[in-house]
Design a protein around this motif. Structure first.
Motif, PDB file in Angstrom:
ATOM      1  N   GLY A   1       0.640  -1.198  -0.021  1.00 55.87           N
ATOM      2  CA  GLY A   1      -0.134   0.213  -0.023  1.00 55.87           C
ATOM      3  C   GLY A   1       0.727   1.318  -0.187  1.00 55.87           C
ATOM      4  N   GLU A   2       0.184   2.428   0.371  1.00 55.03           N
ATOM      5  CA  GLU A   2       0.806   3.580   0.703  1.00 55.03           C
ATOM      6  C   GLU A   2       1.962   3.672   1.445  1.00 55.03           C
ATOM      7  N   LEU A   3       2.897   4.204   1.401  1.00 56.54           N
ATOM      8  CA  LEU A   3       3.970   4.195   2.363  1.00 56.54           C
ATOM      9  C   LEU A   3       4.570   5.718   2.654  1.00 56.54           C
ATOM     10  N   ALA A   4       4.984   5.954   3.894  1.00 55.83           N
ATOM     11  CA  ALA A   4       5.735   7.218   4.219  1.00 55.83           C
ATOM     12  C   ALA A   4       7.157   6.676   4.350  1.00 55.83           C
ATOM     13  N   VAL A   5       8.019   7.067   3.551  1.00 57.52           N
ATOM     14  CA  VAL A   5       9.459   6.760   3.595  1.00 57.52           C
ATOM     15  C   VAL A   5      10.371   7.957   3.751  1.00 57.52           C
ATOM     16  N   CYS A   6      11.288   7.702   4.873  1.00 60.91           N
ATOM     17  CA  CYS A   6      12.122   8.982   5.242  1.00 60.91           C
ATOM     18  C   CYS A   6      13.693   8.264   4.718  1.00 60.91           C
ATOM     19  N   HIS A   7      14.472   9.348   4.136  1.00 58.42           N
ATOM     20  CA  HIS A   7      15.703   8.668   3.568  1.00 58.42           C
ATOM     21  C   HIS A   7      16.608   9.951   3.299  1.00 58.42           C
ATOM     22  N   ASN A   8      18.044   9.457   3.256  1.00 57.40           N
ATOM     23  CA  ASN A   8      19.049  10.681   2.721  1.00 57.40           C
ATOM     24  C   ASN A   8      18.863  12.025   3.975  1.00 57.40           C
ATOM     25  N   PHE A   9      19.068  11.514   5.351  1.00 56.90           N
ATOM     26  CA  PHE A   9      18.873  12.488   6.273  1.00 56.90           C
ATOM     27  C   PHE A   9      20.198  13.258   6.307  1.00 56.90           C
ATOM     28  N   ASP A  10      20.208  14.477   6.973  1.00 55.25           N
ATOM     29  CA  ASP A  10      21.567  15.413   6.928  1.00 55.25           C
ATOM     30  C   ASP A  10      22.201  14.542   8.137  1.00 55.25           C
ATOM     31  N   GLU A  11      23.536  14.612   8.095  1.00 57.78           N
ATOM     32  CA  GLU A  11      24.575  13.787   8.967  1.00 57.78           C
ATOM     33  C   GLU A  11      24.065  14.105  10.240  1.00 57.78           C
ATOM     34  N   SER A  12      23.721  15.170  10.625  1.00 52.90           N
ATOM     35  CA  SER A  12      23.447  15.502  12.161  1.00 52.90           C
ATOM     36  C   SER A  12      22.405  15.033  12.418  1.00 52.90           C
ATOM     37  N   ARG A  13      21.256  14.785  11.840  1.00 52.49           N
ATOM     38  CA  ARG A  13      20.133  14.035  12.264  1.00 52.49           C
ATOM     39  C   ARG A  13      19.420  14.713  13.380  1.00 52.49           C
ATOM     40  N   GLU A  14      19.458  16.096  13.474  1.00 49.81           N
ATOM     41  CA  GLU A  14      19.021  16.847  14.606  1.00 49.81           C
ATOM     42  C   GLU A  14      17.620  17.479  14.197  1.00 49.81           C
ATOM     43  N   ASP A  15      16.789  17.720  14.985  1.00 50.18           N
ATOM     44  CA  ASP A  15      15.598  18.603  14.981  1.00 50.18           C
ATOM     45  C   ASP A  15      15.825  19.556  14.117  1.00 50.18           C
ATOM     46  N   GLY A  16      14.993  19.729  13.246  1.00 50.26           N
ATOM     47  CA  GLY A  16      14.905  20.812  12.320  1.00 50.26           C
ATOM     48  C   GLY A  16      15.791  20.668  11.019  1.00 50.26           C
ATOM     49  N   SER A  17      16.719  19.500  11.007  1.00 51.58           N
ATOM     50  CA  SER A  17      17.654  19.328   9.900  1.00 51.58           C
ATOM     51  C   SER A  17      16.571  18.654   8.716  1.00 51.58           C
ATOM     52  N   SER A  18      17.109  18.498   7.356  1.00 44.59           N
ATOM     53  CA  SER A  18      16.327  18.121   6.558  1.00 44.59           C
ATOM     54  C   SER A  18      16.610  16.237   5.887  1.00 44.59           C
ATOM     55  N   PHE A  19      15.443  16.091   5.328  1.00 47.59           N
ATOM     56  CA  PHE A  19      15.656  14.646   4.953  1.00 47.59           C
ATOM     57  C   PHE A  19      14.851  14.630   3.729  1.00 47.59           C
ATOM     58  N   ASP A  20      14.828  13.557   2.832  1.00 46.94           N
ATOM     59  CA  ASP A  20      13.915  13.399   1.827  1.00 46.94           C
ATOM     60  C   ASP A  20      12.890  12.434   2.455  1.00 46.94           C
ATOM     61  N   TYR A  21      11.510  13.125   2.048  1.00 46.48           N
ATOM     62  CA  TYR A  21      10.283  12.309   2.439  1.00 46.48           C
ATOM     63  C   TYR A  21       9.566  11.924   1.120  1.00 46.48           C
ATOM     64  N   TYR A  22       9.094  10.583   0.991  1.00 52.63           N
ATOM     65  CA  TYR A  22       8.422  10.043  -0.032  1.00 52.63           C
ATOM     66  C   TYR A  22       7.124   9.686   0.417  1.00 52.63           C
ATOM     67  N   VAL A  23       6.255   9.916  -0.302  1.00 53.11           N
ATOM     68  CA  VAL A  23       4.976   8.857  -0.514  1.00 53.11           C
ATOM     69  C   VAL A  23       5.253   7.980  -1.616  1.00 53.11           C
ATOM     70  N   ALA A  24       5.410   6.914  -0.997  1.00 56.16           N
ATOM     71  CA  ALA A  24       5.587   5.695  -2.100  1.00 56.16           C
ATOM     72  C   ALA A  24       4.967   4.481  -1.787  1.00 56.16           C
TER      73      ALA A  24
END
Length: 286
Positions: free
Chosen positions: A180-203
């Motif tokens: 089914g429909e998935l929420a995917v988190c990938h390619n996080f900034d190295e810091s992975r701190e709150d407010g840093s960025s990442f790629d979010y997919y509906v996939a």
């Protein structure tokens, strides 16, 4: 947790020297990737930021003592210039080194962190281990900020802008677990701190042919740990990560490996959340 505390002790011993993350990882008997990732998830700050704050906490004592030039203190703590040191000092303390030497200056401290295993084991986690051949995650992506607690407005707006028809088109090729429909988190900034960025997919997970206009992640054959959220709430889903890295991984012979992080949710006809599971790629340490 003893090996993680050895890594923390190694940081303290090298605050006035070069600190290699690879060496810290060897103290913790883990990889650089897992050390950075677990540290950020458990503490809410990146490892590099913790080291900087500890350095500036210790350096503050030398600044306040006012027996050395700022340049000499800067060099001792790994900065090539007094200006670079002053910027780092101000970022932590809110004032520069010269201001810190004034009577009544207010400074900040970063306490030394230690890790403790919670013996009571009060947080039960339901999980299963799944071994999967290679597959693809296909869908639409956006670069959005990481939010550890509460709604992620950028994520909500991205999903709303896709529209229901597009989301159904994305989910149509699904022929692999999780379905089914998935929420995917990938390619996080190295810091992975709150407010840093990442790629979010509906996939969707698939091995089928897909439209050429969709974004694709090729996922190699892997072992996955699948956690069930304790309750059908956003808060319970968000708590899976700190519970997994704080409780489950220390108690089980696995470590996380770089891979997309997948959330599959079930909803009723009215759109109310019925339950959710989080998929994390792992490898055995046994």
């Amino acid at each position: 947790m003893e090996r993680w505390n050895r890594a923390m002790a190694a940081i303290e011993e090298a605050l006035d020297a070069d600190i290699e993350v690879a060496a810290l990882a060897r103290h913790a008997l883990t990889s650089e990737y897992e050390l950075r990732r677990v540290f950020s998830v458990l503490t809410g700050i990146p490892l590099s930021e913790y080291i900087r704050r500890r350095r500036m906490t210790v350096a503050a004592a030398a600044i306040v003592a006012d027996r050395e030039a700022v340049q000499d203190i800067a060099v001792r703590y790994g900065y090539s210039s007094a200006d670079a040191f002053s910027r780092a000092f101000r970022a932590v303390h809110g004032v520069g080194p010269e201001q810190a030497r004034q009577p009544g200056a207010v400074l900040r401290t970063q306490p030394r962190l230690t890790f403790h295993l919670r013996i009571e084991g009060s947080s039960e986690m339901r999980y299963r281990i799944v071994r999967k051949d290679a597959f693809r995650l296909v869908g639409r992506k956006a670069r959005i900020p990481l939010v550890y607690e509460g709604p992620n407005q950028a994520m909500i707006e991205f999903e709303q802008n896709l529209g229901q028809q597009e989301r159904e088109r994305i989910a149509a090729p699904s022929n692999e677990q999780p379905t089914g429909e998935l929420a995917v988190c990938h390619n996080f900034d190295e810091s992975r701190e709150d407010g840093s960025s990442f790629d979010y997919y509906v996939a969707a997970a698939t091995t089928s042919a897909v439209p050429a206009d969709l974004d694709v992640i090729d996922v190699p054959a892997s072992t996955w740990v699948v956690f069930e959220a304790a309750e059908p709430t956003l808060e319970a889903i968000q708590q899976v990560w700190p519970q997994a890295f704080g409780d489950w991984f220390p108690a089980n012979p696995y470590r996380a490996i770089p891979a997309p992080e997948i959330v599959r949710a079930d909803y009723d006809e009215d759109g109310a959340l019925l339950g959710a599971e989080v998929w994390l790629a792992v490898e055995s340490t046994a």
